[in-house]
Design an enzyme around this catalytic site. Structure first.
Site, mmCIF file in Angstrom:
data_model
loop_
_atom_site.group_PDB
_atom_site.id
_atom_site.type_symbol
_atom_site.label_atom_id
_atom_site.label_comp_id
_atom_site.label_asym_id
_atom_site.label_seq_id
_atom_site.Cartn_x
_atom_site.Cartn_y
_atom_site.Cartn_z
ATOM 1 N N LYS A 1 -117.694 -3.516 -93.488
ATOM 2 C CA LYS A 1 -116.284 -3.234 -93.617
ATOM 3 C C LYS A 1 -115.628 -3.364 -94.924
ATOM 4 O O LYS A 1 -114.388 -2.652 -95.037
ATOM 5 C CB LYS A 1 -115.471 -3.932 -92.439
ATOM 6 C CG LYS A 1 -115.874 -3.412 -90.908
ATOM 7 C CD LYS A 1 -115.079 -4.358 -89.934
ATOM 8 C CE LYS A 1 -115.404 -3.904 -88.685
ATOM 9 N NZ LYS A 1 -114.445 -4.313 -87.543
ATOM 10 N N GLY B 1 -110.541 -9.160 -75.389
ATOM 11 C CA GLY B 1 -110.209 -8.293 -76.540
ATOM 12 C C GLY B 1 -110.708 -6.884 -76.159
ATOM 13 O O GLY B 1 -111.172 -5.788 -77.138
ATOM 14 N N GLY C 1 -107.877 -20.023 -86.308
ATOM 15 C CA GLY C 1 -108.932 -19.401 -87.440
ATOM 16 C C GLY C 1 -108.198 -18.793 -88.540
ATOM 17 O O GLY C 1 -107.051 -18.745 -88.712
ATOM 18 N N SER D 1 -119.160 2.072 -78.579
ATOM 19 C CA SER D 1 -118.015 3.168 -79.042
ATOM 20 C C SER D 1 -118.526 4.507 -78.926
ATOM 21 O O SER D 1 -117.533 5.280 -78.417
ATOM 22 C CB SER D 1 -118.216 3.101 -80.707
ATOM 23 O OG SER D 1 -117.684 1.887 -81.158
#
Length: 289
Positions: free
Chosen positions: A71, A250, A131, A22
């Protein structure tokens, strides 16, 4: 850059955070856009997340990203929660307001923007979702919100998929998610589908693993999107391309979730040419790690 009393601070809270990419996204954006801002990872020990949020607010930290395992844990600590984040039950971005932090989930909006950039659509699309865990559940909410026709959710246990389907269909107000056992993939009607790989199967170092290996399954996939980006090309992606489909990892989801967070913190719109610069740096950094 010169750091002084006017420099805005943003960061990442989680445990662990040592290997996060990040800072590459946010510090590069600050440099490209000429913003007096610095982004740093903040490791938060278990049991201390409430202290971290309170301290960040007191220190006037402009914004935070939130990663595992916090989260969902931060939800009760926020002044406000965005609708999508509330539906998903998880946030990854906090924006400081006068009354405290507002929580957003830019993971899914990041996935959506990454798909748009690649010319992948969700609207009116028939989708296979592998999933029913946290990531797949969020993808199901996104697909319903963005107008997918049908989402066939394949999972090892039917109960979990049924729980997610009931939740998402209830929020959407229509029957969009169809829960199925993983081995029931042969019951999916003939046709061409967008498939999203939302499990951790195939994550390095288990590069050779895949949820479904049957070639007939991949004949139905025109586009495969794996939320994993390590390895660069998963076994799922290899099987999609081997049967004529397009496949993506991703990393652009990671990129755009960060960009959207930065846009929220600074009330800006990041240009695509700047996004491409950051993507190239991310790819370089990833391949070094």
């Amino acid at each position: 850059m010169e750091i002084n009393g006017r420099t805005s601070v943003c960061g990442l809270i989680g445990h662990p955070v040592e290997h996060t990419l990040s800072p590459v996204i946010h510090n590069t954006l600050a440099s490209l856009l000429g913003h007096d801002l610095v982004y740093v990872p903040f490791p938060v020990e278990p049991g201390r997340v409430a202290d971290a949020i309170k301290g960040a607010d007191a220190l006037q930290v402009l914004g935070l990203n939130v990663t595992v395992p916090y989260k969902s844990a931060v939800l009760d600590l926020l002044a406000e929660i965005d609708t999508l984040a509330g539906n998903i039950g998880a946030v990854n971005t906090l924006v400081r307001t006068k009354s405290g932090y507002k929580g957003y989930n830019t993971d899914m909006e990041g996935l959506y923007r990454a798909m748009q950039i690649e010319g992948i659509k969700i609207e009116k699309e028939r989708i296979i979702l592998l999933g029913a865990g946290g990531a797949a559940r969020a993808v199901a909410h996104l697909c319903a919100l963005k107008g997918a026709d049908t989402v066939y959710m394949l999972n090892r246990t039917l109960d979990k998929a049924e729980q997610v389907a009931e939740e998402v269909n209830g929020v959407a107000g229509r029957q969009v998610v169809c829960p199925m056992l993983l081995q029931e993939y042969t019951r999916i009607p003939d046709g061409q589908y967008l498939a999203v790989q939302g499990t951790s199967v195939g994550l390095a170092p288990h590069d050779d693993r895949v949820v479904i290996s049957d070639p007939a399954f991949y004949e139905k996939i025109h586009t495969g999107f794996d939320l994993i980006y390590n390895p660069w090309e998963t076994r799922f992606m290899q099987l999609v391309t081997a049967h004529g489909g397009r496949a993506y990892n991703g990393l652009k989801m990671l990129l755009y979730q960060g960009i959207i967070a930065y846009e929220l913190w600074n009330d800006v719109q990041v240009k695509e040419q700047d996004a491409q610069i950051i993507y190239e740096r991310l790819e370089t950094q990833f391949r070094k790690s």
